[in-house]
Design an enzyme around this catalytic site. Structure first.
Site, PDB file in Angstrom:
ATOM      1  N   HIS F  14      37.701 -19.151  14.814  1.00  9.66           N
ATOM      2  CA  HIS F  14      36.465 -19.346  14.050  1.00  9.66           C
ATOM      3  C   HIS F  14      35.374 -18.407  14.544  1.00  9.66           C
ATOM      4  O   HIS F  14      34.650 -17.796  13.749  1.00  9.66           O
ATOM      5  CB  HIS F  14      35.949 -20.786  14.205  1.00  9.66           C
ATOM      6  CG  HIS F  14      36.850 -21.841  13.668  1.00  9.66           C
ATOM      7  ND1 HIS F  14      37.169 -22.985  14.369  1.00  9.66           N
ATOM      8  CD2 HIS F  14      37.530 -21.936  12.501  1.00  9.66           C
ATOM      9  CE1 HIS F  14      37.980 -23.742  13.649  1.00  9.66           C
ATOM     10  NE2 HIS F  14      38.225 -23.129  12.510  1.00  9.66           N
ATOM     11  N   ARG F  87      44.898 -16.800   8.055  1.00  5.07           N
ATOM     12  CA  ARG F  87      45.816 -16.572   9.157  1.00  5.07           C
ATOM     13  C   ARG F  87      47.244 -16.282   8.715  1.00  5.07           C
ATOM     14  O   ARG F  87      47.917 -15.437   9.234  1.00  5.07           O
ATOM     15  CB  ARG F  87      45.867 -17.816  10.060  1.00  5.07           C
ATOM     16  CG  ARG F  87      44.676 -17.964  10.952  1.00  5.07           C
ATOM     17  CD  ARG F  87      44.736 -19.301  11.619  1.00  5.07           C
ATOM     18  NE  ARG F  87      44.967 -20.338  10.604  1.00  5.07           N
ATOM     19  CZ  ARG F  87      45.190 -21.615  10.857  1.00  5.07           C
ATOM     20  NH1 ARG F  87      45.234 -22.030  12.097  1.00  5.07           N
ATOM     21  NH2 ARG F  87      45.367 -22.480   9.883  1.00  5.07           N
TER      22      ARG F  87
END
Lengths: 157, 157, 157, 157, 157, 157
Positions: F14, F87
């Site tokens: 993050h 991802r």
């Protein structure tokens, strides 16, 4: 060599991986994860019993149960290779992430190796076995015969 | 144990798999596929030389070249384990198909095992190395230093 | 901001990304890759002309052609953001690898950002446009109207 | 109902789809795409002959060859359903795009339906059959027996 | 022909599959799964009512609810074809597994066929409809108008 | 620019997206979703505190918490760009669906842009951090150092 999982219950897909792994090492530990947060249908003891029934003829397989992190079990037992089965792309993504995480936690001493499942077992999972069996469907051919017996007796209790 | 491929050229991703495989077996054969239909940029000999440079310090690695089916090479050399690297889902689909095909051709005597690549190498492939290098881009960090030297000398010839 | 590609020819999917990108920056460069190895059907000049026709009403779009590595073009032109469209998982795997490679080549100064294509354009690609058009099929709705005119005139030459 | 493809050569995976499709319709056309750009190994006539050998016992199967767009063949022959096989995620992405493109070209009159391949055939493709067969490997079990005979005779010519 | 699901609630994606299926068969049964373990938001009766509103103009659609295994319902009702919609790769993996499992349970008498969703509906699911609607967001265009009315009235009760 | 999520807790993955986003805009709002239905481990306040510790040195980052639909927060705060990290393929499928849904809800005024995660963080997720940390495993390197301190103190309370 360690093959860890929930095995709730052991399927023919798991058994195929166990047989292929046991053939390539001195001793294969089948590690049953005792994780109550996952709410397994069978207790860890029952799951271990079913694995014992299914692997009866494999001399170099031992069965154990464990709690907590796989990485801790691996270190405490000097495991050098962890074996995993891969069925489909969705397995792959999850397994890739776990393997990369475990590589961090294990360090260099442990290697995770993957075997592709036999196509005949590619659709078999513990959860689909439980769902079909729970509604009275036929799961012979998906689990070893002695495991099916066990499940049927357990159902009648 | 056999690790087979085109290695055109060997990358840090390949080298990582070689190191991890060599650690877990008595002898790792790196088998260079000599397939002119694939139109490799480097000859099989050049590719083998680069692998030799990169694996110089690994005592139990031997390098060989072969033509034809992997399954035939495997049988002729009594290989019991074939090792493969997996980077991403697209690798996975292809590798699954090849593993299932090879399981048919090999029979039970050979097992294909897969290692997940280190995330740091997940984007590295021989083809991207060749493309970037061909346009004068920087590929240090993607191939072993002695392989980069070899590629640069070869380019000047 | 740079949007680079082969655009052989530009499709409604590309145009959607161009419009959305141009809205969020001072100037959007549409960079046409002049890569003869890819054997494009239209020349780089023709492809640039078609983009010009399609983006006629967008004031802050400029069109350029380039050869070699995207990373070199990006550095030479002080590009700070590269924009890409994503249609499906297979795009994603490829784009992930390219973005990670480019992050190495660019350094921190350049960011690659991705936009998801509008679902209505998710099946549109230059290659399917060429295949359908080549066999006389209807591609209106897949490419901008003025691009279709251009393709039809070019076909009659 | 139409099942179209290159069939270079027909595999057991194709035959499974043909049998399942033929069971659910009055007449199944197997349409052999005659696309020289794809450089098939067998001619369209040879491919049609092999399909004829493999489907000999299926009364409602007819074999045809065609060139150009599937959509044009479909319209010219009043086909109402096109059938496709799906093996893996990578098939899926490609097939999704083609189905959405064809929905545009066909209009509402034609529906594309998909059948999942039998897991036992999930790794079988024409290209892997050709590669293994070309190197003298065993492809029995991957193609129908009479197709294998044909391939062997053809090889000796 | 059977189209089974939870339909909690029916979306425009479901309705598209129903319309396309109904066009290709004598009678399409829409089977609402009454599975309390899945904790649906609407009762099976409510879900059936909403389907009835959405399919009002389709003469050959009948609506039924069932419990337990799809395979048992299929056998009890002499269903010969089960229809499913496919939206994305993740759907695909799940559907492949279910289709292969069901092929075991059904035997040869039943075929599962898949339709690709219209790209315009590719992002629509019952769960996203419920989430957006639950927070007061606009779901018109995602569900049929009469279903939206039903949901709004139900919310005010 | 808005970066929204559950952040239960914030990870290095993050933080990488936050840094890269903040570099390309005047102000980056990190929006912490306060959704009790998701049963986060840390309260929204704790999650916001950890983000504040991790982003202390970034001048143009502000932290906010919100409930309900992202689309409503976006409208109420005149957000023009929403940023997301990607991802793996499984992220992609989910994110594609959400982006297409949000494009409907937002209209043209808001654009969702995606950044690919750094390969070194590709296996890091809040849930894996919580699982490993919960069993006493080492998560340093997966979360920012000051966040790890916070988690350890919180654990001792």
């Amino acid at each position: 060599m360690l093959y860890a999982g929930t095995f709730d219950p052991i399927t023919n897909g798991h058994l195929d991986i166990i047989k292929r792994g046991a053939k390539r090492c001195d001793q294969l530990i089948v590690g049953v994860l005792n994780n109550s947060a996952k709410r397994p249908f069978y207790t860890a003891e029952e799951r271990a019993e079913m694995i014992a029934l299914a692997t009866d003829e494999l001399d170099n397989v031992v069965i154990d149960t464990f709690e907590g992190l796989l990485a801790d079990y691996v270190k405490a037992n000097d495991v050098d290779v962890v074996i995993r089965g891969l069925r489909a792309s969705m397995d792959f993504e999850y397994e890739l992430v776990m393997a990369q995480m475990n590589a961090r936690l294990y360090g260099d001493c442990v290697e995770t190796i993957f075997l592709m499942t036999d196509p005949a077992n590619s659709f078999v999972s513990s959860s689909i076995v439980k769902e079909v069996f729970g509604f009275g469907g036929d799961v012979s051919g998906l689990v070893p015969p002695r495991v099916l017996d066990y499940m049927q007796k357990r159902q009648q209790d």
